[in-house]
Design an enzyme around this catalytic site. Structure first.
Site, short mmCIF file in Angstrom:
data_model
loop_
_atom_site.label_atom_id
_atom_site.label_comp_id
_atom_site.label_asym_id
_atom_site.label_seq_id
_atom_site.Cartn_x
_atom_site.Cartn_y
_atom_site.Cartn_z
N CYS A 1 1.11 -1.05 0.13
CA CYS A 1 0.10 -0.11 -0.13
C CYS A 1 0.97 1.37 0.16
CB CYS A 1 -1.39 0.57 0.93
SG CYS A 1 -1.44 1.65 0.71
N CYS B 1 -5.22 6.15 -3.99
CA CYS B 1 -4.92 5.23 -3.82
C CYS B 1 -3.36 5.42 -4.49
CB CYS B 1 -4.92 4.06 -4.35
SG CYS B 1 -4.03 2.64 -4.66
#
Length: 260
Positions: free
Chosen positions: A74, A199
């Site tokens: 991530c 993101c």
């Protein structure tokens, strides 16, 4: 389970962070993590991270999606845990840490709220119809579109994520619109199973895919706007390999508390 936690966000991508250097917390508990990430009955977050000790590195980043399952890399989470490590005094202005996709270098601004995170090199970009598919630490599908502000990203993203090609392993789905001096990006994330405000690995994938699409080479810097703010991706592309990839943007403390 008694636990002190912190909440951080990076361009609207929000995370629960825990200092687990003493390994007092057993986080192999998907239902517990999912309950904490729940936005109505828990703390609320896109994911949860544990900062742990790791020999040879400043720390290890252990990340879970909001469904409680272990996740691939991530990017915004990586930037937030670096800011968190700075807050704890684990690091100074630079760090080398370990994540699920390998070692990462990062640099923090003097104020501690802007992080430049080096991502993994990317050697392969494939096509799926008009879309590009690549892995920037997590798998991504990148599709150019128009009128992105009006698009039902949750519905369309879920349909692509669950089609026969991607259903078993899942994929993050990014829709991108060129806006002149920047790109506008919206992302449906697997594991969250919804659109998120940002993101990090997704905007990185978009920047690389667009450079390939336009046959750009050399040192490139790409500005991206997401629902939660602005991010920057800089990298080198020699026509075959993407290297020296950095994801840059805000990583900010929100609040902290105690779970009893």
């Amino acid at each position: 389970m008694k636990m002190h936690f912190y909440k951080y966000q990076g361009a609207g991508n929000d995370f629960i962070l825990v200092d687990n250097r003493n390994e007092a917390i057993n986080h192999d508990n998907p239902a517990w993590i999912a309950s904490l990430c729940d936005r109505r009955f828990g703390i609320g977050a896109d994911g949860m991270m544990f900062l742990q000790q790791k020999e040879g590195y400043d720390f290890e980043m252990v990340y879970y999606n909001s469904d409680g399952q272990p996740s691939s890399m991530c990017g915004n989470g990586g930037r937030c845990i670096v800011a968190f490590a700075r807050h704890l005094g684990v690091i100074g202005s630079e760090t080398n840490f370990l994540a699920v996709d390998g070692p990462h270098y990062a640099k923090v601004s003097e104020e501690g709220n802007w992080v430049s995170l080096q991502m993994i090199d990317v050697n392969t970009v494939t096509s799926d119809g008009e879309a590009y598919v690549l892995n920037t630490g997590s798998p991504h599908y990148v599709l150019s579109t128009t009128q992105l502000a009006e698009k039902n990203v949750t519905s369309e993203g879920r349909s692509i994520r669950n089609n026969p090609i991607y259903k078993d392993k899942g994929i993050n789905v990014n829709f991108v619109e060129e806006m002149g001096d920047h790109y506008f990006v919206r992302t449906y994330e697997r594991g969250v199973e919804d659109e998120t405000f940002a993101c990090g690995t997704g905007v990185t994938a978009v920047a690389l895919a667009m450079a390939k699409d336009k046959n750009q080479t050399g040192d490139i810097s790409t500005r991206v706007k997401v629902l939660g703010g602005n991010l920057n991706i800089r990298f080198r592309y020699d026509g075959e390999q993407f290297s020296d990839i950095y994801l840059e943007g805000p990583a900010e403390y929100v609040f902290e508390g105690d779970l009893k």
